[in-house]
Design a protein around this motif. Sequence first.
Motif, mmCIF file in Angstrom:
data_model
loop_
_atom_site.group_PDB
_atom_site.id
_atom_site.type_symbol
_atom_site.label_atom_id
_atom_site.label_comp_id
_atom_site.label_asym_id
_atom_site.label_seq_id
_atom_site.Cartn_x
_atom_site.Cartn_y
_atom_site.Cartn_z
ATOM 1 N N TRP A 1 0.875 -1.251 -0.076
ATOM 2 C CA TRP A 1 0.317 -0.158 -0.094
ATOM 3 C C TRP A 1 0.724 1.012 -0.003
ATOM 4 N N ARG A 2 1.787 1.131 0.597
ATOM 5 C CA ARG A 2 2.914 2.024 1.144
ATOM 6 C C ARG A 2 3.243 2.783 -0.648
ATOM 7 N N ASP A 3 3.589 1.261 -1.135
ATOM 8 C CA ASP A 3 4.480 1.298 -2.539
ATOM 9 C C ASP A 3 3.893 2.016 -3.459
ATOM 10 N N ALA A 4 2.154 1.870 -3.271
ATOM 11 C CA ALA A 4 1.175 1.779 -3.900
ATOM 12 C C ALA A 4 1.028 3.548 -3.991
ATOM 13 N N GLY A 5 1.120 4.222 -3.839
ATOM 14 C CA GLY A 5 1.047 5.240 -3.670
ATOM 15 C C GLY A 5 -0.566 6.026 -1.859
ATOM 16 N N LEU A 6 0.210 5.019 -1.372
ATOM 17 C CA LEU A 6 -1.854 4.902 -0.646
ATOM 18 C C LEU A 6 -1.670 5.655 0.649
ATOM 19 N N GLY A 7 -0.237 5.707 0.844
ATOM 20 C CA GLY A 7 -0.106 6.280 2.485
ATOM 21 C C GLY A 7 0.043 4.634 3.242
ATOM 22 N N THR A 8 0.725 5.555 4.800
ATOM 23 C CA THR A 8 1.358 4.180 5.586
ATOM 24 C C THR A 8 0.090 3.929 6.345
ATOM 25 N N ILE A 9 -0.502 2.708 6.166
ATOM 26 C CA ILE A 9 -2.230 2.267 6.096
ATOM 27 C C ILE A 9 -1.747 1.150 7.660
ATOM 28 N N PRO A 10 -2.493 1.446 8.822
ATOM 29 C CA PRO A 10 -1.625 0.514 10.265
ATOM 30 C C PRO A 10 -2.309 -0.600 9.512
ATOM 31 N N ILE A 11 -1.508 -2.103 9.493
ATOM 32 C CA ILE A 11 -2.594 -3.108 10.248
ATOM 33 C C ILE A 11 -1.864 -3.780 11.024
ATOM 34 N N ALA A 12 -3.214 -4.624 12.197
ATOM 35 C CA ALA A 12 -3.633 -5.343 13.292
ATOM 36 C C ALA A 12 -3.133 -6.943 12.598
ATOM 37 N N VAL A 13 -2.160 -7.712 13.388
ATOM 38 C CA VAL A 13 -2.611 -9.100 13.647
ATOM 39 C C VAL A 13 -2.993 -10.231 14.898
ATOM 40 N N ASN A 14 -3.634 -10.781 14.359
ATOM 41 C CA ASN A 14 -4.001 -11.810 16.339
ATOM 42 C C ASN A 14 -2.875 -12.783 16.150
ATOM 43 N N LEU A 15 -2.503 -12.140 17.694
ATOM 44 C CA LEU A 15 -1.452 -13.187 18.123
ATOM 45 C C LEU A 15 -2.162 -14.534 18.732
ATOM 46 N N SER A 16 -1.203 -15.755 18.792
ATOM 47 C CA SER A 16 -1.996 -16.984 19.535
ATOM 48 C C SER A 16 -1.148 -16.868 20.940
ATOM 49 N N THR A 17 -1.474 -18.006 21.330
ATOM 50 C CA THR A 17 -0.585 -18.235 23.467
ATOM 51 C C THR A 17 0.520 -18.799 22.677
ATOM 52 N N SER A 18 0.877 -19.368 21.389
ATOM 53 C CA SER A 18 2.500 -19.822 21.585
ATOM 54 C C SER A 18 3.409 -18.531 21.124
ATOM 55 N N GLN A 19 2.671 -17.493 20.252
ATOM 56 C CA GLN A 19 3.684 -16.766 19.737
ATOM 57 C C GLN A 19 4.052 -16.118 20.958
ATOM 58 N N LEU A 20 3.064 -15.534 21.967
ATOM 59 C CA LEU A 20 3.281 -15.090 23.248
ATOM 60 C C LEU A 20 3.857 -15.938 24.404
ATOM 61 N N THR A 21 4.158 -16.731 24.341
ATOM 62 C CA THR A 21 5.121 -17.682 25.088
ATOM 63 C C THR A 21 6.582 -17.817 24.726
ATOM 64 N N SER A 22 6.883 -17.696 23.193
ATOM 65 C CA SER A 22 7.795 -17.612 22.329
ATOM 66 C C SER A 22 8.854 -16.406 23.068
ATOM 67 N N ALA A 23 9.863 -16.389 22.977
ATOM 68 C CA ALA A 23 10.934 -16.134 23.435
ATOM 69 C C ALA A 23 11.428 -14.508 22.397
ATOM 70 N N ALA A 24 11.688 -15.863 21.148
ATOM 71 C CA ALA A 24 11.825 -15.407 19.766
ATOM 72 C C ALA A 24 11.077 -14.361 18.719
#
Length: 277
Positions: free
Chosen positions: A104-127
């Motif tokens: 979207w940025r490269d198409a000139g539409l601006g910086t549009i925030p995107i939210a992703v949903n996390l899962s438990t395994s991601q929130l227990t992954s120090a990496a």
Amino acid sequence: SAKDNGRDQYRFYSPELGSTVARRVELERDLRAAVGSTEFALFYQPKMRRDGSIAGFEALIRWNRPGVGMVAPDNFIPLAEQLGLLLHLGRWVIEQACRQIAAWRDAGLGTIPIAVNLSTSQLTSAALPDYVFDLMREHRIEAGCLEMELTESMMMSDPDLAIAILHRLRGGGVALSIDDFGTGFSSMSYLRQLPVNYLKLDRSFVQNCAVDPKDADLCAGIMALAHKLDMHVVAEGVETAEQHRTLTDCDCDLFQGFLFSRPMSARAATEFLQSRH
Ligand code: C2E
Ligand code: MG
Ligand code: MG
Ligand code: MG
């Protein structure tokens, strides 16, 4: 057909109650095979500001299961988590969101925030923070443009680690939201410790706020609390103009729901952005 118009809702497959062991084995087999394939897609639902402009999008995963059709996340995310597939899939989701922000940025539409949903395994992954930062660097994502949504229950298995991960993410420019706020075991003492930017008011409050004055009072109280803590509130599942009006009166900051748009394909979301650019 639904394909030609990304804004139309897909007809979701929902497994019948009492599904057999064989079907579960098939589901498991298909899901394992799907990870790393091209069967997943992100759909995007806009978050609207009070003035009607687009604040950003939430990315919601769909699985185009061969021979079945579009499967909604509630029908495979819990199993993917159980099978240990969600770290890998979750990483794909984050990468895909970064690519879309860049596109979207490269198409000139601006910086549009995107939210992703996390899962438990991601929130227990120090990496997690390091690979998120790698992806942000690779796609030149500005601070505040990538957002992550988590529920309070995802923090329960190892709260100290989860809080540490969240602080690292926040410090690296990732915006954070508490999803489905008000439904979990909300602990006010945790809330103070969390480096969170947004509370997403659960759809159950939104549904009732226009009919029950007590629920409207509750919503107004949550907004006031959030604002005191320097957080903004996103109302989830806004379906009627009445709900929108009531929440606006309660000082709600952002709105998301079918009233504005259903989740849509990347192409339809791009058209939605262009039509309001
Ligand atoms: P969520 O993050 O709370 O997302 C909101 C859900 O409400 C979405 O369902 C969205 O399509 C639906 N929704 C939005 N507006 C309305 C409305 O006005 N009325 C109604 N009735 N529903 C509305 P969806 O896409 O089926 O996702 C369900 C859940 O699956 C999400 O809840 C989230 O917890 C999870 N999920 C989705 N994508 C991902 C992902 O990439 N990774 C992980 N780990 N979980 C995901
Ligand atoms: Mg969410
Ligand atoms: Mg939610
Ligand atoms: Mg939810």
